[in-house]
Design a protein around this motif. Structure first.
Motif, PDB file in Angstrom:
ATOM      1  N   ILE A   4       0.836  -1.199   0.000  1.00  0.00           N
ATOM      2  CA  ILE A   4       0.000   0.000   0.000  1.00  0.00           C
ATOM      3  C   ILE A   4       0.871   1.248   0.000  1.00  0.00           C
ATOM      4  CG2 ILE A   4      -1.605   1.369   1.396  1.00  0.00           C
ATOM      5  CD1 ILE A   4      -2.899  -1.245   2.274  1.00  0.00           C
ATOM      6  N   LEU A   7       2.416   1.827  -3.390  1.00  0.00           N
ATOM      7  CA  LEU A   7       1.442   2.302  -4.375  1.00  0.00           C
ATOM      8  C   LEU A   7       1.083   3.768  -4.144  1.00  0.00           C
ATOM      9  CD1 LEU A   7      -0.916  -0.808  -4.594  1.00  0.00           C
ATOM     10  CD2 LEU A   7       0.440   0.149  -6.474  1.00  0.00           C
ATOM     11  N   LEU A  19      -6.994   1.198  -4.721  1.00  0.00           N
ATOM     12  CA  LEU A  19      -6.073   0.312  -4.011  1.00  0.00           C
ATOM     13  C   LEU A  19      -6.639  -1.103  -3.910  1.00  0.00           C
ATOM     14  CD1 LEU A  19      -4.863   2.634  -1.111  1.00  0.00           C
ATOM     15  CD2 LEU A  19      -3.395   1.585  -2.838  1.00  0.00           C
ATOM     16  N   ILE A  30      -8.646  -2.637   2.845  1.00  0.00           N
ATOM     17  CA  ILE A  30      -7.812  -1.461   2.568  1.00  0.00           C
ATOM     18  C   ILE A  30      -8.035  -0.381   3.609  1.00  0.00           C
ATOM     19  CG2 ILE A  30      -7.371   0.422   0.938  1.00  0.00           C
ATOM     20  CD1 ILE A  30      -6.166  -2.195   0.040  1.00  0.00           C
TER      21      ILE A  30
END
Length: 253
Positions: A4, A7, A19, A30
């Protein structure tokens, strides 16, 4: 969570839905991980987007490294139950060694107040938590301070510990493995842990069930060095059988 962070840094700003699609998980998953990352000041959430915390923009954190803030909120209910039971084992006149770690540090909430005993510890969190207790003789061997886990350590502190003896030692761990032993993340904690174990009558390991079948970088003990393990009901069945064969007392809270 490491994915995460990578990204978010790559895209500069990204939505929860994006995501979730990229990682092929639910948006709920998430959101949960973003909440943990936000609490640990890794990312920010602005206008529906996740962005990097300003202080982290040029430095992706190593989430495999120990984060005291993150560790303190993981399995919190289990840790409190384990700590409560450990505190119930303290008896009048006891000499107690208390290790560092987020499970052991929860003991201060449940310590007995109606009789006197002595506690030797190397943890700043434990020291602060015990200042209010009039019935506890507290000893700190001192040393260099390591903010990553709020521990004091030094060769002199190690020698100081070895000059004393305890009825019980409450020990923490980051990993417990059948063949690779009991491990922790931070190398500066190893000497204190070994000194506690070598200088105590009863060695008690406080570890929630997520620590079993886990290996971290620094070995400080073998399972044969432990007399008792306090854990939660999530411990795998095969571990219960294994510890019974090793004659290690197992208390499941």
């Amino acid at each position: 969570m490491q994915q995460i962070v990578e990204l978010v840094k790559r895209h500069q700003k990204i939505t929860t839905r994006e995501l979730a699609q990229m990682m092929d998980v639910s948006e709920m998953t998430i959101r949960r991980d973003l909440t943990i990352l936000q609490k640990n000041h890794v990312i920010e959430r602005k206008h529906g987007y996740a962005v990097m915390e300003h202080s982290m923009e040029h430095d992706i954190p190593d989430l495999e490294a120990y984060d005291l803030r993150l560790a303190s909120i993981q399995n919190l209910k289990e840790k409190e139950k384990i700590a409560r039971y450990a505190a119930s084992l303290i008896e009048p006149g006891d000499w107690i060694f208390m290790d560092n770690g987020t499970t052991v540090s929860r003991i201060t909430t449940f310590l007995p107040t109606d009789f006197e005993y002595t506690v030797l510890c190397c943890s700043f969190a434990l020291m602060v938590g015990m200042l209010k207790f009039k019935n506890i003789q507290m000893i700190m061997p001192g040393g260099y301070y390591y903010p990553v886990d709020q521990t004091f350590s030094s060769p002199q502190a190690e020698e100081f510990i070895r000059c004393h003896r305890a009825n019980k030692a409450f020990i923490s761990a980051s990993g417990i493995h059948r063949s690779l032993g009991i491990t922790c993340i931070n190398s500066h904690s190893v000497a204190n842990k070994r000194s506690f174990l070598e200088s105590s009558e009863k060695k008690i390991l406080l570890a929630d069930s997520s620590k079993f079948d886990v290996v971290k970088a620094n070995l400080f003990a073998e399972l044969d060095n432990i007399d008792m393990i306090i854990t939660d009901s999530g411990i795998p069945l095969n571990w219960k059988e294994y510890l019974q064969k090793k004659n290690i007392e197992l208390k499941i809270i």
